[in-house]
Design a protein around this motif. Sequence first.
Motif, PDB file in Angstrom:
ATOM      1  N   MET A 236      49.594  35.988  11.540  1.00 41.62           N
ATOM      2  CA  MET A 236      49.017  34.991  12.439  1.00 41.62           C
ATOM      3  C   MET A 236      48.616  35.625  13.771  1.00 41.62           C
ATOM      4  O   MET A 236      47.554  35.315  14.324  1.00 41.62           O
ATOM      5  CB  MET A 236      50.019  33.852  12.686  1.00 41.62           C
ATOM      6  N   LEU A 237      49.457  36.518  14.278  1.00 43.97           N
ATOM      7  CA  LEU A 237      49.149  37.204  15.535  1.00 43.97           C
ATOM      8  C   LEU A 237      47.850  37.986  15.422  1.00 43.97           C
ATOM      9  O   LEU A 237      47.001  37.948  16.317  1.00 43.97           O
ATOM     10  CB  LEU A 237      50.301  38.139  15.915  1.00 43.97           C
ATOM     11  N   MET A 238      47.690  38.687  14.300  1.00 43.92           N
ATOM     12  CA  MET A 238      46.474  39.479  14.100  1.00 43.92           C
ATOM     13  C   MET A 238      45.238  38.599  13.922  1.00 43.92           C
ATOM     14  O   MET A 238      44.124  38.985  14.287  1.00 43.92           O
ATOM     15  CB  MET A 238      46.643  40.386  12.874  1.00 43.92           C
ATOM     16  N   ASN A 239      45.428  37.382  13.361  1.00 49.20           N
ATOM     17  CA  ASN A 239      44.293  36.486  13.105  1.00 49.20           C
ATOM     18  C   ASN A 239      43.894  35.660  14.322  1.00 49.20           C
ATOM     19  O   ASN A 239      42.831  35.026  14.309  1.00 49.20           O
ATOM     20  CB  ASN A 239      44.618  35.541  11.948  1.00 49.20           C
ATOM     21  N   MET A 240      44.758  35.647  15.338  1.00 48.92           N
ATOM     22  CA  MET A 240      44.434  34.835  16.517  1.00 48.92           C
ATOM     23  C   MET A 240      43.119  35.254  17.143  1.00 48.92           C
ATOM     24  O   MET A 240      42.312  34.421  17.579  1.00 48.92           O
ATOM     25  CB  MET A 240      45.568  34.937  17.547  1.00 48.92           C
ATOM     26  N   LYS A 241      42.863  36.545  17.173  1.00 55.36           N
ATOM     27  CA  LYS A 241      41.614  37.036  17.772  1.00 55.36           C
ATOM     28  C   LYS A 241      40.400  36.524  17.012  1.00 55.36           C
ATOM     29  O   LYS A 241      39.354  36.236  17.596  1.00 55.36           O
ATOM     30  CB  LYS A 241      41.619  38.561  17.806  1.00 55.36           C
ATOM     31  N   LYS A 242      40.537  36.416  15.681  1.00 56.27           N
ATOM     32  CA  LYS A 242      39.429  35.906  14.872  1.00 56.27           C
ATOM     33  C   LYS A 242      39.121  34.450  15.200  1.00 56.27           C
ATOM     34  O   LYS A 242      38.007  33.977  15.002  1.00 56.27           O
ATOM     35  CB  LYS A 242      39.772  36.043  13.386  1.00 56.27           C
ATOM     36  N   GLU A 243      40.153  33.743  15.666  1.00 54.59           N
ATOM     37  CA  GLU A 243      39.978  32.340  16.051  1.00 54.59           C
ATOM     38  C   GLU A 243      39.576  32.212  17.516  1.00 54.59           C
ATOM     39  O   GLU A 243      39.611  31.112  18.078  1.00 54.59           O
ATOM     40  CB  GLU A 243      41.296  31.582  15.819  1.00 54.59           C
ATOM     41  N   SER A 244      39.208  33.339  18.115  1.00 55.88           N
ATOM     42  CA  SER A 244      38.808  33.367  19.541  1.00 55.88           C
ATOM     43  C   SER A 244      39.942  32.946  20.463  1.00 55.88           C
ATOM     44  O   SER A 244      39.724  32.373  21.536  1.00 55.88           O
ATOM     45  CB  SER A 244      37.582  32.475  19.773  1.00 55.88           C
ATOM     46  N   ILE A 245      41.163  33.193  20.017  1.00 47.63           N
ATOM     47  CA  ILE A 245      42.344  32.936  20.846  1.00 47.63           C
ATOM     48  C   ILE A 245      42.938  34.280  21.213  1.00 47.63           C
ATOM     49  O   ILE A 245      43.405  35.019  20.351  1.00 47.63           O
ATOM     50  CB  ILE A 245      43.398  32.094  20.102  1.00 47.63           C
ATOM     51  N   ARG A 246      42.917  34.621  22.482  1.00 51.74           N
ATOM     52  CA  ARG A 246      43.450  35.901  22.912  1.00 51.74           C
ATOM     53  C   ARG A 246      44.964  35.804  23.065  1.00 51.74           C
ATOM     54  O   ARG A 246      45.468  35.034  23.881  1.00 51.74           O
ATOM     55  CB  ARG A 246      42.823  36.323  24.241  1.00 51.74           C
ATOM     56  N   PRO A 247      45.711  36.583  22.264  1.00 49.19           N
ATOM     57  CA  PRO A 247      47.178  36.537  22.392  1.00 49.19           C
ATOM     58  C   PRO A 247      47.612  36.968  23.791  1.00 49.19           C
ATOM     59  O   PRO A 247      46.970  37.827  24.408  1.00 49.19           O
ATOM     60  CB  PRO A 247      47.658  37.544  21.337  1.00 49.19           C
ATOM     61  N   ASP A 248      48.677  36.365  24.294  1.00 48.04           N
ATOM     62  CA  ASP A 248      49.230  36.810  25.571  1.00 48.04           C
ATOM     63  C   ASP A 248      50.518  37.589  25.310  1.00 48.04           C
ATOM     64  O   ASP A 248      50.895  37.814  24.155  1.00 48.04           O
ATOM     65  CB  ASP A 248      49.450  35.625  26.529  1.00 48.04           C
ATOM     66  N   ILE A 249      51.170  37.987  26.359  1.00 46.92           N
ATOM     67  CA  ILE A 249      52.367  38.819  26.195  1.00 46.92           C
ATOM     68  C   ILE A 249      53.484  38.042  25.496  1.00 46.92           C
ATOM     69  O   ILE A 249      54.307  38.625  24.776  1.00 46.92           O
ATOM     70  CB  ILE A 249      52.856  39.365  27.560  1.00 46.92           C
ATOM     71  N   TYR A 250      53.472  36.690  25.641  1.00 46.98           N
ATOM     72  CA  TYR A 250      54.484  35.888  24.962  1.00 46.98           C
ATOM     73  C   TYR A 250      54.251  35.884  23.455  1.00 46.98           C
ATOM     74  O   TYR A 250      55.205  35.809  22.677  1.00 46.98           O
ATOM     75  CB  TYR A 250      54.486  34.464  25.518  1.00 46.98           C
ATOM     76  N   SER A 251      52.993  35.952  23.049  1.00 46.79           N
ATOM     77  CA  SER A 251      52.677  36.037  21.614  1.00 46.79           C
ATOM     78  C   SER A 251      53.284  37.308  21.030  1.00 46.79           C
ATOM     79  O   SER A 251      53.962  37.275  19.992  1.00 46.79           O
ATOM     80  CB  SER A 251      51.156  36.036  21.404  1.00 46.79           C
ATOM     81  N   TYR A 252      53.037  38.406  21.705  1.00 46.11           N
ATOM     82  CA  TYR A 252      53.548  39.692  21.223  1.00 46.11           C
ATOM     83  C   TYR A 252      55.077  39.737  21.285  1.00 46.11           C
ATOM     84  O   TYR A 252      55.745  40.252  20.377  1.00 46.11           O
ATOM     85  CB  TYR A 252      52.945  40.842  22.034  1.00 46.11           C
ATOM     86  N   THR A 253      55.638  39.205  22.351  1.00 42.97           N
ATOM     87  CA  THR A 253      57.096  39.226  22.493  1.00 42.97           C
ATOM     88  C   THR A 253      57.777  38.440  21.369  1.00 42.97           C
ATOM     89  O   THR A 253      58.816  38.856  20.844  1.00 42.97           O
ATOM     90  CB  THR A 253      57.514  38.649  23.858  1.00 42.97           C
ATOM     91  N   ALA A 254      57.182  37.305  20.995  1.00 41.32           N
ATOM     92  CA  ALA A 254      57.757  36.485  19.927  1.00 41.32           C
ATOM     93  C   ALA A 254      57.849  37.263  18.622  1.00 41.32           C
ATOM     94  O   ALA A 254      58.888  37.262  17.946  1.00 41.32           O
ATOM     95  CB  ALA A 254      56.925  35.215  19.732  1.00 41.32           C
ATOM     96  N   VAL A 255      56.757  37.952  18.265  1.00 44.46           N
ATOM     97  CA  VAL A 255      56.745  38.691  16.996  1.00 44.46           C
ATOM     98  C   VAL A 255      57.608  39.946  17.105  1.00 44.46           C
ATOM     99  O   VAL A 255      58.278  40.347  16.149  1.00 44.46           O
ATOM    100  CB  VAL A 255      55.302  39.035  16.582  1.00 44.46           C
ATOM    101  N   MET A 256      57.604  40.588  18.263  1.00 48.08           N
ATOM    102  CA  MET A 256      58.493  41.741  18.472  1.00 48.08           C
ATOM    103  C   MET A 256      59.944  41.346  18.255  1.00 48.08           C
ATOM    104  O   MET A 256      60.719  42.066  17.610  1.00 48.08           O
ATOM    105  CB  MET A 256      58.303  42.293  19.891  1.00 48.08           C
ATOM    106  N   ASP A 257      60.316  40.198  18.780  1.00 48.94           N
ATOM    107  CA  ASP A 257      61.687  39.708  18.612  1.00 48.94           C
ATOM    108  C   ASP A 257      61.996  39.485  17.136  1.00 48.94           C
ATOM    109  O   ASP A 257      63.097  39.795  16.663  1.00 48.94           O
ATOM    110  CB  ASP A 257      61.865  38.410  19.399  1.00 48.94           C
TER     111      ASP A 257
END
Length: 503
Positions: A236-257
């Motif tokens: 989902m994180l990787m597909n967000m860009k395709k949906e024109s939604i730019r992930p923020d640092i909270y997006s990355y932190t969630a998946v990192m966790d």
Amino acid sequence: MFVMSSPRKAESLVFGNPSIIHNPERIHHKKVQLALISVSSKNASLISSGRSSIDLVKRRKLESLHSDERTGRIRLVNLLDKIKAIPFKDTSKILSIMEKEADTLTLSDFNGLLMALVTANEPDLALALYSNVASSGLALAPNCWTFSIMIRCCCKKNDLDEAQRVLHHMMENGYSPNVITFTVLINSLCKRGKLENAFEVFEVMGRIGCKPTVQTYNCLLKGLCYVGRVEQAHEMLMNMKKESIRPDIYSYTAVMDGFCKVGRADEAMELLNQALEMGLAPNVVTFNTLFTGYNKEGRPHQGFRVLKLMKEKNCMPDSISYSTLLSGLLKWGKIRAALGVYKKMVGIGFEVDGRMMSTLLRGICMKSWKEKDLIEDAYQLFEKMTSGVSVIDQSTYGFVIRTLCMGKKMEEALAHLQEMIRTGNVPRTITFNNVIQTLCMEGKIREALIVLVIMYENGKIPSRTSYDILVKEFNQRGQLLGARNVYGAALKHGVVPHRVPLR
């Protein structure tokens, strides 16, 4: 307690700042009062700034509007206080108060009152008030904002089935929920692990053309990781860009966790590098996630690499950063490294948890039995603990006394032995034996005998080892009478020493 004339402004108060929806905080009634002051200050600022660009007539109109808003707020504050003072089950009195205010109470006022109750953590009262007004003859038909507040109330009460029913009822009556309303419900569902329901609501958003925000996606990402569906979260994180939604640092932190929780800290680090390449600024929570991940995998030393990266990115480690690193080093037996982190924390001014200090002290003591240069560190840490509020348990005390014995600090060892007894924390037999043996090695056999007597006096039956140490020492000195006396005392207490007096 907010009174706003615009539904859009009102919705922003119902659901808070979207940028922090992933981490909601409980707002108490006092903060609501402060918010009222904030609204007043903004209006006052607007009037003040207009002195150079607005003519006198317009300024007076603004001042009049400001006065009306302040009067309205005071009226709603008083109304809220009256309602909260009524016993919860006596809803007839609540309705009576509302009927008295019916002539002047607008729907916007009513919504503001509901939201004030929600903000004051009174969702039950807000729901009761809404139910009573809805079934009365008061001309206050709910609007989109009203339904949104009710959804928020249900989420606060953890009644998520009812929240979904309100959403469906809202849409059946021709109201289109906005993205914030959807996101609040999705967030609550994800927090409770109800991922299927959350994705159902997410699909409804798509069907009515309500475009999700990055905060909506962040709720889903955290929810997926919460139930261990890390691969789906990563996709989902990787597909967000395709949906024109730019992930923020909270997006990355969630998946990192999520990766760290399943023992894939290196992949979490790769995600951090991707975030940095995008120009995102990781925060302390992002980095702390990595400390936890490496600890889980038994690689706490990787935490120093994380610490270095934090400083390179101008993100100052906090107490949790150092405590997590220290905890991992202690768990995996990296005592010298842990001691260095502890000293760094103390130097910065961070408090160290008493439990971790005890663990560190025991670790240093055991290591010092072979590496003598650590004895002084052990003693200094012990002194710091005894001079503070840390509780030192019997086991830790025993380690310290043994370390003092090995460091030839017998006066301190005996003093702490007596302090343990004085406070009712009678040392273990092994602790007494360490003291007896060290005293014998120093030729202080009389003091060693006194320690044996102290054991008797405090209900501790000396072990075979206790007697063996003393019999051996008397034999070596040629003091055969002393050896026989000790041996006889052992037999009297039902203990047969391995060592026997020389003939």
